[in-house]
Design an enzyme around this catalytic site. Structure first.
Site, PDB file in Angstrom:
ATOM      1  N   CYS A   4       6.678  -3.494  -2.095  1.00 27.10           N
ATOM      2  CA  CYS A   4       7.126  -2.180  -2.571  1.00 27.10           C
ATOM      3  C   CYS A   4       6.524  -1.128  -1.632  1.00 27.10           C
ATOM      4  CB  CYS A   4       6.759  -1.937  -4.043  1.00 27.10           C
ATOM      5  SG  CYS A   4       5.001  -1.706  -4.340  1.00 27.10           S
ATOM      6  N   ARG A   5       6.470   0.111  -2.070  1.00 30.03           N
ATOM      7  CA  ARG A   5       5.975   1.176  -1.197  1.00 30.03           C
ATOM      8  C   ARG A   5       4.481   1.025  -0.930  1.00 30.03           C
ATOM      9  NH1 ARG A   5       3.755   6.319  -1.322  1.00 30.03           N
ATOM     10  NH2 ARG A   5       3.342   6.118  -3.535  1.00 30.03           N
TER      11      ARG A   5
END
Length: 108
Positions: free
Chosen positions: A72-73
């Site tokens: 994810c980020r």
């Protein structure tokens, strides 16, 4: 603590470790759980995009005999996905640092 369920340890992989494995030609199951607008800025080549919110509805995609690396980020959402899937009996690994730490190539 009474009533507290302690989850099994979630395996982790750093962005540098992942990049080295990819450069060595290892075949890995990468899953990016970010939202559509986030992946539009670029994903790790070969990663499959399955938004975090749709994971419970896409369990048939996953094979319990394979290990999946979640992205994810920053590594927070993918960590939650790893916990959930590990509880379901899947082999998972979280990419710590997420795309914020990723120095390798990306593709749209």
């Amino acid at each position: 603590m009474k009533g507290l369920i302690v989850l099994d340890h979630i395996e982790k992989i750093t962005t540098d470790e992942l990049q080295a494995k990819l450069e060595a030609g290892e075949k890995l199951e990468l899953v990016d759980v970010r939202e559509d607008e986030e992946v539009a800025a670029g994903m790790i080549p070969g990663a499959k995009h399955i938004r975090m919110g749709t994971i419970p509805d896409t369990l048939d995609y996953f094979d319990k005999d394979k290990e999946y690396i979640f992205i994810c980020r920053s590594g927070n959402r993918s960590g939650h996905v790893c916990q959930y899937l590990q509880e379901q009996g899947y082999k998972v690994r979280n990419m710590v640092g997420g795309m914020l730490d990723w120095k390798g190539e990306t593709e749209a």
